[in-house]
Design a protein around this motif. Structure first.
Motif, PDB file in Angstrom:
ATOM      1  N   LYS A 111     -28.597  -5.677   2.204  1.00  0.00           N
ATOM      2  CA  LYS A 111     -28.220  -7.269   2.836  1.00  0.00           C
ATOM      3  C   LYS A 111     -27.553  -7.918   1.481  1.00  0.00           C
ATOM      4  N   GLY A 112     -27.477  -7.460   0.362  1.00  0.00           N
ATOM      5  CA  GLY A 112     -26.837  -8.379  -0.505  1.00  0.00           C
ATOM      6  C   GLY A 112     -25.566  -8.887  -0.263  1.00  0.00           C
ATOM      7  N   GLN A 113     -25.251 -10.130  -0.712  1.00  0.00           N
ATOM      8  CA  GLN A 113     -23.784 -10.901  -0.623  1.00  0.00           C
ATOM      9  C   GLN A 113     -22.888  -9.913  -1.274  1.00  0.00           C
ATOM     10  N   GLN A 114     -21.520  -9.750  -0.920  1.00  0.00           N
ATOM     11  CA  GLN A 114     -20.570  -9.206  -1.471  1.00  0.00           C
ATOM     12  C   GLN A 114     -20.183  -9.484  -2.898  1.00  0.00           C
ATOM     13  N   THR A 115     -20.522 -10.723  -3.491  1.00  0.00           N
ATOM     14  CA  THR A 115     -20.151 -11.309  -4.881  1.00  0.00           C
ATOM     15  C   THR A 115     -21.139 -10.512  -5.503  1.00  0.00           C
ATOM     16  N   THR A 116     -22.621 -10.396  -5.061  1.00  0.00           N
ATOM     17  CA  THR A 116     -23.831  -9.879  -5.879  1.00  0.00           C
ATOM     18  C   THR A 116     -23.349  -8.546  -5.994  1.00  0.00           C
ATOM     19  N   ILE A 117     -23.119  -7.723  -5.065  1.00  0.00           N
ATOM     20  CA  ILE A 117     -22.699  -6.375  -5.094  1.00  0.00           C
ATOM     21  C   ILE A 117     -21.657  -6.141  -5.981  1.00  0.00           C
ATOM     22  N   GLU A 118     -20.672  -6.816  -6.054  1.00  0.00           N
ATOM     23  CA  GLU A 118     -19.402  -6.783  -7.002  1.00  0.00           C
ATOM     24  C   GLU A 118     -19.930  -6.764  -8.151  1.00  0.00           C
ATOM     25  N   LYS A 119     -20.588  -7.850  -8.639  1.00  0.00           N
ATOM     26  CA  LYS A 119     -21.107  -8.190  -9.949  1.00  0.00           C
ATOM     27  C   LYS A 119     -21.965  -6.958 -10.648  1.00  0.00           C
ATOM     28  N   ASP A 132     -24.416   2.598   4.470  1.00  0.00           N
ATOM     29  CA  ASP A 132     -24.370   2.780   5.898  1.00  0.00           C
ATOM     30  C   ASP A 132     -22.967   2.306   6.398  1.00  0.00           C
ATOM     31  N   GLY A 133     -22.587   2.828   7.586  1.00  0.00           N
ATOM     32  CA  GLY A 133     -21.137   2.344   7.935  1.00  0.00           C
ATOM     33  C   GLY A 133     -21.251   0.655   8.315  1.00  0.00           C
ATOM     34  N   ILE A 139     -18.931  -3.207   0.988  1.00  0.00           N
ATOM     35  CA  ILE A 139     -18.963  -2.357  -0.144  1.00  0.00           C
ATOM     36  C   ILE A 139     -17.498  -1.900  -0.531  1.00  0.00           C
ATOM     37  N   LYS A 140     -16.745  -1.636   0.600  1.00  0.00           N
ATOM     38  CA  LYS A 140     -15.282  -1.330  -0.047  1.00  0.00           C
ATOM     39  C   LYS A 140     -14.732  -2.251  -0.721  1.00  0.00           C
ATOM     40  N   ALA A 141     -14.729  -3.693  -0.221  1.00  0.00           N
ATOM     41  CA  ALA A 141     -14.153  -4.979  -0.763  1.00  0.00           C
ATOM     42  C   ALA A 141     -14.765  -5.258  -2.036  1.00  0.00           C
ATOM     43  N   ALA A 142     -16.067  -5.171  -2.259  1.00  0.00           N
ATOM     44  CA  ALA A 142     -16.923  -5.441  -3.504  1.00  0.00           C
ATOM     45  C   ALA A 142     -16.461  -4.597  -4.554  1.00  0.00           C
ATOM     46  N   THR A 143     -15.878  -3.402  -4.255  1.00  0.00           N
ATOM     47  CA  THR A 143     -15.840  -2.101  -5.157  1.00  0.00           C
ATOM     48  C   THR A 143     -14.305  -1.951  -5.514  1.00  0.00           C
ATOM     49  N   GLU A 144     -13.364  -2.585  -4.708  1.00  0.00           N
ATOM     50  CA  GLU A 144     -11.916  -2.285  -4.773  1.00  0.00           C
ATOM     51  C   GLU A 144     -11.392  -1.877  -6.142  1.00  0.00           C
ATOM     52  N   GLN A 145     -11.997  -2.504  -7.167  1.00  0.00           N
ATOM     53  CA  GLN A 145     -11.458  -2.429  -8.689  1.00  0.00           C
ATOM     54  C   GLN A 145     -12.026  -1.216  -9.271  1.00  0.00           C
ATOM     55  N   GLN A 147     -12.289   1.906  -7.896  1.00  0.00           N
ATOM     56  CA  GLN A 147     -11.551   3.235  -7.422  1.00  0.00           C
ATOM     57  C   GLN A 147     -12.661   4.411  -6.918  1.00  0.00           C
ATOM     58  N   VAL A 148     -13.718   3.906  -6.144  1.00  0.00           N
ATOM     59  CA  VAL A 148     -14.848   4.597  -5.890  1.00  0.00           C
ATOM     60  C   VAL A 148     -14.960   5.432  -4.607  1.00  0.00           C
ATOM     61  N   ARG A 149     -15.442   6.599  -4.752  1.00  0.00           N
ATOM     62  CA  ARG A 149     -15.699   7.363  -3.422  1.00  0.00           C
ATOM     63  C   ARG A 149     -17.027   6.944  -2.591  1.00  0.00           C
ATOM     64  N   ILE A 150     -16.587   6.435  -1.137  1.00  0.00           N
ATOM     65  CA  ILE A 150     -17.734   5.930  -0.389  1.00  0.00           C
ATOM     66  C   ILE A 150     -18.195   7.084   0.494  1.00  0.00           C
ATOM     67  N   ILE A 151     -19.611   7.258   0.665  1.00  0.00           N
ATOM     68  CA  ILE A 151     -20.307   7.964   1.641  1.00  0.00           C
ATOM     69  C   ILE A 151     -21.012   7.130   2.632  1.00  0.00           C
ATOM     70  N   THR A 152     -20.638   7.405   3.964  1.00  0.00           N
ATOM     71  CA  THR A 152     -21.390   6.454   4.791  1.00  0.00           C
ATOM     72  C   THR A 152     -22.666   7.573   5.560  1.00  0.00           C
ATOM     73  N   MET A 153     -23.770   6.914   5.677  1.00  0.00           N
ATOM     74  CA  MET A 153     -24.962   7.494   6.075  1.00  0.00           C
ATOM     75  C   MET A 153     -25.012   7.385   7.573  1.00  0.00           C
ATOM     76  N   ARG A 154     -24.587   6.688   8.325  1.00  0.00           N
ATOM     77  CA  ARG A 154     -24.580   6.415   9.709  1.00  0.00           C
ATOM     78  C   ARG A 154     -23.707   5.486  10.284  1.00  0.00           C
ATOM     79  N   ASN A 155     -23.471   5.319  11.510  1.00  0.00           N
ATOM     80  CA  ASN A 155     -22.375   4.427  11.972  1.00  0.00           C
ATOM     81  C   ASN A 155     -21.170   4.580  11.420  1.00  0.00           C
ATOM     82  N   HIS A 156     -20.383   5.551  11.009  1.00  0.00           N
ATOM     83  CA  HIS A 156     -19.388   6.084  10.380  1.00  0.00           C
ATOM     84  C   HIS A 156     -17.844   5.205  10.816  1.00  0.00           C
TER      85      HIS A 156
END
Length: 532
Positions: A111-119, A132-133, A139-145, A147-156
């Motif tokens: 539920k965290g805000q994008q800025t919190t996840i990014e920091k 989760d999808g 998550i993608k926007a928060a970690t764009e710097q 270059q991380v691989r993202i795996i979705t657990m549901r709602n792909h």
């Protein structure tokens, strides 16, 4: 009662050591790996929301496949795996895979805000993230710097890697858990602090056998449930205890809903239940509570904040003797600092210091106090703590040079060694020249007939200082007004500085943090918004 000794010269309470349950050099991953191989057809996990069932064999196989996938990517024990996901069917396999590989996971609340996840992810720099999808774009926007691989657990969604792809990974030949390069001082996970005083911190927890302390009564016949995700200690503890003792875990992807949780407890005959103390108030004041059969519960562990005696007694009336266990802990100390195994004799105590820990109460000058004297609660253990990840300054504030953890909570220990929490040290308020704490007001209002829950705080006034105010939740079917609460406090409390000079509002529920704790800051903001 637990065996606790008191050093009257140093004013320190200590718990006596108990025999080790597992070989001391075995990692948490090794212990769980061995247990999952026993009785392979026994059910290990049931998802109440996704209607899935996993046997021990299936859970182990899935965990080894994900672990093999991570090994194929070349992840080392110094790398970090990110998690920001609900309790879906395969998230426990991700966690066990990290345990098997000796790689710490860093979990944030989805539920965290994008800025919190990014920091926070910028601090730990995970190589791969499981989410989760539903939150993929965030998550993608928060970690764009990163270059991380993202795996979705549901709602792909398009662009993500599905967890099902990892579950097709061939298991490494002669698979076995990795030996920890730094032994059991190595980080097991990185959790999130509650964020009640600002940005959540990345709390390291180690590969310790302290998780197993005071779990002496867990058996393979137990059924455990908690709504907590893996960013909270209770979510981590559920996975470790179920894995190490062979108990069955019931999970749910849904947010905490009191009626739904009560239905889970009854349907699956849950025996062990972990939850935030604020959620207890929600459950006992639910219309379904009286008709729910809770007789299967034999261990209820709740904590993380105050809980009215009235609500605790109401829950106690539905369960067997000895089931209610109010506890006190911090993620930083890894495990339970205190647990109350004697609810009927010591109502509202958070218990005695647990195995491997010491406890002391200090005044503002750092002097250790004796029984029944209020001061800051401090714990110490013989366990190594790596601190807040990437934040040595905050680490030194939490743990001093003598390895005592400073909680910021005020409390006292009675003559029998039971700890009682008074309030947060930082939440002290001052009306004219009188100091007071929100909890004093909350405990009074909680006794008012028809009140289900309450959160108190101060509203600053140039003339008087912190004027007390409260947000109150009323029980279903009751007719309580804000003025009724104001008058109740005036009639039952002589000290005028505790009167509700700033007023009261009635709400359907309190604002809460993702882990179920009452969010005092958010409730105050909601109060000011409505009042203005």
């Amino acid at each position: 009662m637990q065996s606790v000794s008191f050093d009257s010269a140093e004013n320190i309470w200590s718990s006596n050591q108990t025999p080790a349950l597992f070989p001391k050099d075995d990692s948490v991953g090794q212990i769980i790996f061995e247990v999952l191989q026993r009785q392979p057809k026994k059910i290990a996990q049931i998802s109440a929301t996704e209607n899935t069932v996993l046997t021990r064999e299936e859970l182990l196989t899935n965990s080894m496949r994900i672990a093999s996938y991570l090994r194929n990517l070349g992840l080392k024990q110094t790398d970090i795996v990110g998690i920001a996901a609900r309790n879906t069917t395969h998230i426990c396999s991700v966690v066990y895979a990290c345990f098997f590989n000796g790689i710490a996971y860093h979990a944030l609340n989805w539920k965290g805000q994008q800025t919190t996840i990014e920091k926070l992810f910028t601090i730990t720099k995970p190589r791969i993230i499981f989410c989760d999808g539903d939150e993929y774009e965030k998550i993608k926007a928060a970690t764009e710097q990163l270059q991380v691989r993202i795996i979705t657990m549901r709602n792909h969604v398009e662009g993500s890697i599905k967890i099902e792809e990892l579950l097709r990974t061939p298991i490494e030949e002669n698979f076995s858990p990795a030996r920890l390069e730094n032994g059991n001082d190595q980080n097991l996970a990185i959790l999130s602090s509650s964020g009640t005083t600002g940005l959540p911190k990345a709390v390291t927890v180690r590969n310790t056998h302290g998780y197993f302390n005071d779990c002496f009564s867990v058996t393979s016949d137990d059924i455990m449930f908690t709504n907590s995700t893996f960013d909270w200690m209770t979510g981590l503890m559920r996975s470790i205890i179920c894995g190490a003792f062979g108990a069955m875990s019931v999970i749910a992807t849904a947010d905490f809903d009191r009626a739904y949780v009560l239905s889970i407890l009854e349907k699956y005959k849950v025996t062990w239940f972990f939850f935030a103390s604020g959620q207890l108030a929600q459950m006992v004041n639910c219309v379904e509570f009286d008709k729910t059969d809770l007789s299967s519960l034999r261990r209820i562990l709740y904590g993380g904040g105050p809980c009215s005696v009235e609500n605790q007694k109401q829950f106690r009336s539905k369960v067997q003797k000895g089931a209610m266990n109010f506890f006190y802990s911090m993620s930083e100390i890894t495990g339970y600092g205190c647990i109350n195994f004697h609810f009927d004799e010591k109502i509202n105590a958070v218990g005695r210091v647990t195995t491997g820990f010491q406890l002391k109460i200090i005044n503002e000058h750092g002097k250790a106090l004796g029984a029944n004297e209020v001061g800051e609660v401090c714990h110490r253990s013989n366990q190594y703590w790596a601190g807040y990840y990437g934040d040595p300054a905050e680490t030194s504030k939490m743990q001093d040079k003598d390895l005592w953890f400073h909680s910021g909570d005020l409390g006292y220990v009675d003559e029998d060694g039971f700890l009682y929490i008074v309030d947060r040290k930082k939440e002290m308020l001052k009306y004219i020249n009188f100091k007071y704490y929100p909890r004093e007001i909350e405990e009074l209002i909680a006794k008012m007939p028809g009140v289900a829950d309450v959160c108190a705080f101060g509203i600053f006034s140039d003339e008087y200082g912190d004027e007390a105010a409260a947000v109150v939740v009323k029980m279903p079917g009751t007719q309580i007004t804000a003025q009724d609460v104001v008058e109740y406090v005036q009639q039952h409390e002589q000290s005028k500085h505790l009167h509700l000079h700033a007023g009261v509002i009635i709400v359907d529920d309190l604002k809460r943090l993702p882990n179920g704790k009452t969010d005092r800051k958010a409730n105050k903001a909601h109060f000011l918004k409505l009042k203005n």
